[in-house]
Design a protein around this motif. Structure first.
Motif, PDB file in Angstrom:
ATOM      1  N   ALA A  24       1.967   5.303  -7.494  1.00 59.37           N
ATOM      2  CA  ALA A  24       2.330   5.944  -6.231  1.00 59.37           C
ATOM      3  C   ALA A  24       2.940   4.951  -5.246  1.00 59.37           C
ATOM      4  O   ALA A  24       3.761   5.337  -4.413  1.00 59.37           O
ATOM      5  CB  ALA A  24       1.105   6.602  -5.601  1.00 59.37           C
ATOM      6  N   ASN A  25       2.527   3.692  -5.323  1.00 58.84           N
ATOM      7  CA  ASN A  25       3.011   2.650  -4.426  1.00 58.84           C
ATOM      8  C   ASN A  25       3.005   3.121  -2.962  1.00 58.84           C
ATOM      9  O   ASN A  25       4.038   3.113  -2.291  1.00 58.84           O
ATOM     10  CB  ASN A  25       4.406   2.188  -4.842  1.00 58.84           C
ATOM     11  N   PRO A  26       1.826   3.500  -2.445  1.00 59.56           N
ATOM     12  CA  PRO A  26       1.769   4.056  -1.085  1.00 59.56           C
ATOM     13  C   PRO A  26       1.969   2.996  -0.008  1.00 59.56           C
ATOM     14  O   PRO A  26       1.620   1.827  -0.193  1.00 59.56           O
ATOM     15  CB  PRO A  26       0.343   4.609  -1.019  1.00 59.56           C
ATOM     16  N   ASP A  27       2.527   3.421   1.107  1.00 60.44           N
ATOM     17  CA  ASP A  27       2.617   2.575   2.298  1.00 60.44           C
ATOM     18  C   ASP A  27       1.347   2.707   3.131  1.00 60.44           C
ATOM     19  O   ASP A  27       0.931   1.774   3.798  1.00 60.44           O
ATOM     20  CB  ASP A  27       3.810   2.986   3.173  1.00 60.44           C
ATOM     21  N   ILE A  28       0.779   3.913   3.099  1.00 61.79           N
ATOM     22  CA  ILE A  28      -0.424   4.229   3.876  1.00 61.79           C
ATOM     23  C   ILE A  28      -1.349   5.043   2.985  1.00 61.79           C
ATOM     24  O   ILE A  28      -0.905   5.977   2.317  1.00 61.79           O
ATOM     25  CB  ILE A  28      -0.067   5.051   5.136  1.00 61.79           C
ATOM     26  N   VAL A  29      -2.641   4.700   3.008  1.00 62.31           N
ATOM     27  CA  VAL A  29      -3.655   5.469   2.292  1.00 62.31           C
ATOM     28  C   VAL A  29      -4.709   5.897   3.300  1.00 62.31           C
ATOM     29  O   VAL A  29      -5.203   5.080   4.081  1.00 62.31           O
ATOM     30  CB  VAL A  29      -4.322   4.642   1.171  1.00 62.31           C
ATOM     31  N   LEU A  30      -5.024   7.185   3.307  1.00 64.32           N
ATOM     32  CA  LEU A  30      -6.088   7.742   4.141  1.00 64.32           C
ATOM     33  C   LEU A  30      -7.244   8.075   3.215  1.00 64.32           C
ATOM     34  O   LEU A  30      -7.126   8.952   2.372  1.00 64.32           O
ATOM     35  CB  LEU A  30      -5.608   9.016   4.852  1.00 64.32           C
ATOM     36  N   ARG A  34     -16.984  -1.060  -1.264  1.00 66.26           N
ATOM     37  CA  ARG A  34     -16.338  -2.381  -1.316  1.00 66.26           C
ATOM     38  C   ARG A  34     -15.527  -2.537  -2.606  1.00 66.26           C
ATOM     39  O   ARG A  34     -14.403  -3.042  -2.582  1.00 66.26           O
ATOM     40  CB  ARG A  34     -17.378  -3.488  -1.219  1.00 66.26           C
ATOM     41  N   ASP A  35     -16.113  -2.112  -3.721  1.00 68.48           N
ATOM     42  CA  ASP A  35     -15.400  -2.200  -5.004  1.00 68.48           C
ATOM     43  C   ASP A  35     -14.123  -1.363  -4.970  1.00 68.48           C
ATOM     44  O   ASP A  35     -13.074  -1.796  -5.459  1.00 68.48           O
ATOM     45  CB  ASP A  35     -16.293  -1.732  -6.157  1.00 68.48           C
ATOM     46  N   LEU A  36     -14.212  -0.161  -4.394  1.00 66.12           N
ATOM     47  CA  LEU A  36     -13.039   0.711  -4.302  1.00 66.12           C
ATOM     48  C   LEU A  36     -11.976   0.099  -3.388  1.00 66.12           C
ATOM     49  O   LEU A  36     -10.785   0.085  -3.730  1.00 66.12           O
ATOM     50  CB  LEU A  36     -13.439   2.108  -3.812  1.00 66.12           C
ATOM     51  N   ILE A  37     -12.386  -0.426  -2.251  1.00 66.41           N
ATOM     52  CA  ILE A  37     -11.429  -1.065  -1.335  1.00 66.41           C
ATOM     53  C   ILE A  37     -10.776  -2.261  -2.011  1.00 66.41           C
ATOM     54  O   ILE A  37      -9.555  -2.453  -1.912  1.00 66.41           O
ATOM     55  CB  ILE A  37     -12.123  -1.459  -0.013  1.00 66.41           C
ATOM     56  N   ASP A  38     -11.575  -3.083  -2.697  1.00 64.78           N
ATOM     57  CA  ASP A  38     -11.007  -4.234  -3.413  1.00 64.78           C
ATOM     58  C   ASP A  38      -9.962  -3.774  -4.424  1.00 64.78           C
ATOM     59  O   ASP A  38      -8.901  -4.397  -4.554  1.00 64.78           O
ATOM     60  CB  ASP A  38     -12.105  -5.021  -4.123  1.00 64.78           C
ATOM     61  N   TYR A  39     -10.264  -2.686  -5.121  1.00 58.35           N
ATOM     62  CA  TYR A  39      -9.301  -2.150  -6.084  1.00 58.35           C
ATOM     63  C   TYR A  39      -8.006  -1.733  -5.372  1.00 58.35           C
ATOM     64  O   TYR A  39      -6.901  -2.085  -5.803  1.00 58.35           O
ATOM     65  CB  TYR A  39      -9.905  -0.975  -6.858  1.00 58.35           C
ATOM     66  N   SER A  47       0.799  -2.647  -2.321  1.00 56.99           N
ATOM     67  CA  SER A  47       1.697  -3.711  -1.880  1.00 56.99           C
ATOM     68  C   SER A  47       1.056  -4.422  -0.687  1.00 56.99           C
ATOM     69  O   SER A  47       0.208  -3.859   0.012  1.00 56.99           O
ATOM     70  CB  SER A  47       3.072  -3.147  -1.513  1.00 56.99           C
ATOM     71  N   SER A  48       1.473  -5.638  -0.450  1.00 54.24           N
ATOM     72  CA  SER A  48       0.841  -6.461   0.590  1.00 54.24           C
ATOM     73  C   SER A  48       1.076  -5.937   2.003  1.00 54.24           C
ATOM     74  O   SER A  48       0.366  -6.331   2.923  1.00 54.24           O
ATOM     75  CB  SER A  48       1.334  -7.898   0.482  1.00 54.24           C
ATOM     76  N   ASP A  49       2.053  -5.062   2.192  1.00 51.51           N
ATOM     77  CA  ASP A  49       2.290  -4.536   3.530  1.00 51.51           C
ATOM     78  C   ASP A  49       1.773  -3.106   3.708  1.00 51.51           C
ATOM     79  O   ASP A  49       1.950  -2.502   4.763  1.00 51.51           O
ATOM     80  CB  ASP A  49       3.773  -4.610   3.894  1.00 51.51           C
ATOM     81  N   ALA A  50       1.088  -2.571   2.705  1.00 55.92           N
ATOM     82  CA  ALA A  50       0.507  -1.224   2.816  1.00 55.92           C
ATOM     83  C   ALA A  50      -0.782  -1.290   3.629  1.00 55.92           C
ATOM     84  O   ALA A  50      -1.431  -2.320   3.717  1.00 55.92           O
ATOM     85  CB  ALA A  50       0.227  -0.658   1.427  1.00 55.92           C
ATOM     86  N   MET A  51      -1.153  -0.166   4.244  1.00 56.55           N
ATOM     87  CA  MET A  51      -2.359  -0.092   5.064  1.00 56.55           C
ATOM     88  C   MET A  51      -3.318   0.936   4.476  1.00 56.55           C
ATOM     89  O   MET A  51      -2.914   2.037   4.109  1.00 56.55           O
ATOM     90  CB  MET A  51      -2.019   0.301   6.502  1.00 56.55           C
ATOM     91  N   LEU A  52      -4.587   0.565   4.424  1.00 56.64           N
ATOM     92  CA  LEU A  52      -5.660   1.439   3.956  1.00 56.64           C
ATOM     93  C   LEU A  52      -6.538   1.809   5.140  1.00 56.64           C
ATOM     94  O   LEU A  52      -7.124   0.928   5.773  1.00 56.64           O
ATOM     95  CB  LEU A  52      -6.489   0.728   2.876  1.00 56.64           C
ATOM     96  N   PHE A  53      -6.585   3.088   5.462  1.00 57.01           N
ATOM     97  CA  PHE A  53      -7.480   3.600   6.493  1.00 57.01           C
ATOM     98  C   PHE A  53      -8.726   4.139   5.798  1.00 57.01           C
ATOM     99  O   PHE A  53      -8.627   5.017   4.945  1.00 57.01           O
ATOM    100  CB  PHE A  53      -6.811   4.724   7.296  1.00 57.01           C
TER     101      PHE A  53
END
Length: 176
Positions: A28-34, A56-61, A67-73
Motif C-alpha cells: 500500500a505504501n501509505p503516507d498516513i495510517v490511522l 509496540r510490536d505492531l507499531i515497530d512493524y 516509508s521514512s516520511d509516512a506518519m502513523l496516528f
C-alpha cells in the motif's frame, strides 16, 4: 479488519499477522495510517500490559515497513457497552488501555519516530454513540470522521509549513 486483535490470534486473527502475511504495508505504501486497535483485545479481557507490548510490536512493524516520511496516528478506542458481546461496564479497563496507547504513542514520538497520538475516545459520547455496544452508530461514525479529518488536516498544514520553512531556509543558505 473486523474481529481482529492487535497481535494475539483470537479466532478471527490478529492485525499484526494479517498485515505481515499480505505484505500489506509495503504494497500500500501509505503516507498516513490511522490506527484504532484494541477493542477486541479488551473484549477478550486481555491484560493491558500484554496489549501494550503487542501495540509496540505492531507499531515497530509499521515503522519498519512504511516509508521514512509516512506518519502513523495511533488512537485510543471508544467505550464498550455490553451490546453484542455482553460483558458489562468496561470503562476502567478501557481507560487503562487508552492511557497505555497515549503513553506508547508519545514515547515513540519523543524518540523521533513518526508516530502521533490521536484520541478518538474523546470525540464520542460514551456508549451513546455506539450502535451495538461495540461499533459506532451513524452519529458516532460522523463524529469519528470529523475528528480524523481535523487531525489529518492539521498534520498536512503543519507538514506544508515545515516544508515551506525548509525550502525558504535552503534558498537563503544558497544565496549566502
Amino acid at each position: 479488519y473486523s474481529g481482529y486483535t492487535i497481535k494475539q490470534n483470537s479466532g478471527f486473527g490478529s492485525l499484526y499477522d494479517v498485515l505481515k502475511q499480505k505484505n500489506a504495508i509495503k504494497q500500500a505504501n501509505p503516507d498516513i495510517v490511522l490506527l484504532i486497535i484494541g477493542t477486541n483485545d479488551m473484549n477478550g479481557n486481555r491484560a493491558t500490559s500484554a496489549c501494550e507490548q503487542d501495540l509496540r510490536d505492531l507499531i515497530d512493524y509499521f515503522l519498519t515497513e512504511m516509508s521514512s516520511d509516512a506518519m502513523l496516528f495511533v488512537s485510543t478506542i471508544p467505550e464498550l457497552g455490553g451490546g453484542m458481546f455482553g460483558g458489562g461496564n468496561r470503562s476502567a479497563q478501557i481507560a487503562d488501555y487508552n492511557a497505555a496507547v497515549k503513553k506508547v504513542a508519545n514515547e515513540y514520538n519523543s524518540n523521533g519516530k513518526r508516530v502521533t497520538f490521536a484520541d478518538i475516545h474523546s470525540c464520542l459520547n460514551g456508549t451513546a454513540d455506539l450502535g451495538d455496544g461495540v461499533h459506532p452508530n451513524a452519529a458516532g461514525y460522523e463524529k469519528m470522521g470529523k475528528y480524523w479529518a481535523d487531525v489529518v488536516d492539521e498534520y498536512l498544514k503543519s507538514s506544508r509549513s515545515r516544508s515551506e520553512e525548509r525550502r525558504v531556509g535552503a534558498e537563503c543558505r544558497s544565496r549566502w
